[in-house]
Design an enzyme around this catalytic site. Structure first.
Site, mmCIF file in Angstrom:
data_model
loop_
_atom_site.group_PDB
_atom_site.id
_atom_site.type_symbol
_atom_site.label_atom_id
_atom_site.label_comp_id
_atom_site.label_asym_id
_atom_site.label_seq_id
_atom_site.Cartn_x
_atom_site.Cartn_y
_atom_site.Cartn_z
ATOM 1 N N CYS A 102 23.968 45.488 37.007
ATOM 2 C CA CYS A 102 24.815 44.302 36.907
ATOM 3 C C CYS A 102 24.987 43.857 35.451
ATOM 4 O O CYS A 102 24.001 43.598 34.755
ATOM 5 C CB CYS A 102 24.212 43.163 37.721
ATOM 6 S SG CYS A 102 25.209 41.681 37.579
ATOM 7 N N LYS A 141 20.291 51.729 41.847
ATOM 8 C CA LYS A 141 21.704 51.864 41.465
ATOM 9 C C LYS A 141 21.827 51.401 40.020
ATOM 10 O O LYS A 141 21.356 50.319 39.662
ATOM 11 C CB LYS A 141 22.588 51.028 42.374
ATOM 12 C CG LYS A 141 24.044 51.054 41.949
ATOM 13 C CD LYS A 141 24.942 50.562 43.083
ATOM 14 C CE LYS A 141 26.391 50.523 42.647
ATOM 15 N NZ LYS A 141 26.691 49.340 41.828
ATOM 16 N N ARG A 229 35.391 49.098 45.588
ATOM 17 C CA ARG A 229 36.636 48.339 45.656
ATOM 18 C C ARG A 229 37.642 48.902 46.655
ATOM 19 O O ARG A 229 38.375 48.141 47.291
ATOM 20 C CB ARG A 229 37.254 48.246 44.252
ATOM 21 C CG ARG A 229 36.453 47.367 43.312
ATOM 22 C CD ARG A 229 36.876 47.559 41.888
ATOM 23 N NE ARG A 229 36.580 48.906 41.411
ATOM 24 C CZ ARG A 229 37.039 49.442 40.298
ATOM 25 N NH1 ARG A 229 37.849 48.737 39.530
ATOM 26 N NH2 ARG A 229 36.697 50.664 39.940
#
Ligand code: FMN
EC number: 1.3.1.-
Length: 345
Positions: A102, A141, A229
């Protein structure tokens, strides 16, 4: 098949990406029913979990029909992240995922998310703390590195595997890139081809069509792909990719009936998870995305977003079905929104 510790997935699994405010249980159910093989919750703050923040705890909810599911957490303090891992452990997901990707300033500044890409020893210690605190398989991740000069994912992958990580998903961008440019999968392929690496490596970034999924599968040799997305408003992407990989043929676009069915299913799950008021509100942003492409649909959507009674909403959805009976939906290219600074990852 692909194995993440004791979890068995089909060959070349298709993963739904963790997405804040998107990958909630109702959305995950419709993705699962349309072919997602493994899904993740949105990222959950370790601090929030420890402080018992109700909003954070709710993010741990999993419907049985969406399993296997991984719960994703983030944090920059080893002890606190370990404590959060223990909390996750008792809620019984299939796996625990750590977010080291992030790029949001507030999170990076606390040494969490992609902040740890500048401090690999810390990243390794945080991971070890999680592995030791849970009996669940731990996955990670992350991104390629902090910036163009520090693309250290090859070293990172080895070190994470050495401390017990069972699978790694790599988004082919650096922290500094945010969402700019095109995701670069060449380093992901290098990690996959490293003979020392034996855990599954999943590629992530910019997959928006079955053709691209097949092309990247063949070109980069990853064990599976994660899709973010492209699945927003289009959960059918998973079944389309699977069908294309299996047959080389493009599935027809989802029919009006299938779109309406997904709206109803999402609504039911939303009501079940969020309750009668919040469940209706949460659903309002979804109608148009699912029904996009139908000429004049905005008129129906304007009615759908003013209704508060589930039966009335379903009645309007049935009207949609009748109004567009026989209408042939065409495939339109999926637009990947460029989130840049606004986006959590
Ligand atoms: C709205 C949104 C929210 C996201 N939230 C998270 C998150 O909570 N955790 C995470 O690891 N990545 C998050 N991401 C990043 C995605 O998981 C994924 O890595 C990224 O979108 C690239 O994949 P794509 O090109 O398939 O979208 C988010 C992305 C978007 C668009």
């Amino acid at each position: 098949m692909v194995k993440i510790d004791n979890i068995t997935l089909p060959d070349f699994p298709l993963l739904l990406a963790p997405m804040e405010d998107v990958s909630d249980p109702p959305f995950r159910v419709v993705c699962k029913e349309n072919g997602a093989d493994l899904m993740y919750t949105e990222f959950i703050s370790s601090e929030g979990l420890i402080r018992d923040a109700i909003k954070c705890r709710r993010k741990l909810d999993i419907f049985d029909e969406e399993r296997p599911v991984g719960i994703q957490i983030f944090g920059g303090d080893e002890e606190r992240l370990g404590m959060a891992a223990k909390i996750v452990d008792v809620t019984n997901p299939e796996l625990l995922d750590i977010n080291f990707g992030c790029p949001v300033k507030g999170i990076v500044a606390k040494g969490a998310g992609s902040g740890v890409l500048k401090d690999i020893p810390l990243m390794v210690r945080l991971t070890e703390a999680c592995v030791k605190s849970t009996s669940l398989p731990v996955t990670v991740k992350t991104r390629l590195g902090w910036d163009d000069d520090t693309k250290n994912i090859e070293e990172v992958a080895e070190r994470l595997q050495d401390v017990g990580v069972k699978a790694l998903t790599i988004h082919g961008r650096t922290r500094c890139q945010m969402y700019k440019g095109e995701a670069d999968w060449t380093l992901i392929a290098k990690v996959k081809n490293n003979p020392r690496i034996h855990i599954p490596i999943f590629g992530n970034g910019d997959i928006d069509s079955p053709q691209k999924a097949l092309e990247y599968k063949n070109r980069y040799g990853v064990d599976g792909i994660m899709i973010g997305r492209a699945a927003i408003g289009y959960p059918w992407i998973f079944r389309e990719i699977r069908h294309y990989l299996d047959t080389g043929e493009q599935l027809a676009a989802p029919t009006v009936a299938e779109r309406v069915q997904v709206c109803k299913r999402h609504l039911q799950q939303s009501l079940q998870w969020k309750g009668p008021v919040a469940g209706i509100y949460a659903m309002r942003r979804h109608y148009l995305t699912y029904l996009k492409g139908l000429p004049g649909i905005k008129e129906f959507r304007n009615r759908l977003v003013t209704l508060n009674v589930p039966e009335e909403i379903e009645a309007v959805l049935d009207e949609v079905l009748r109004a567009y009976d026989g209408f042939e939906m065409a495939h339109t290219p999926i637009q990947l929104v460029n989130y840049h600074e606004k986006c959590p990852l």
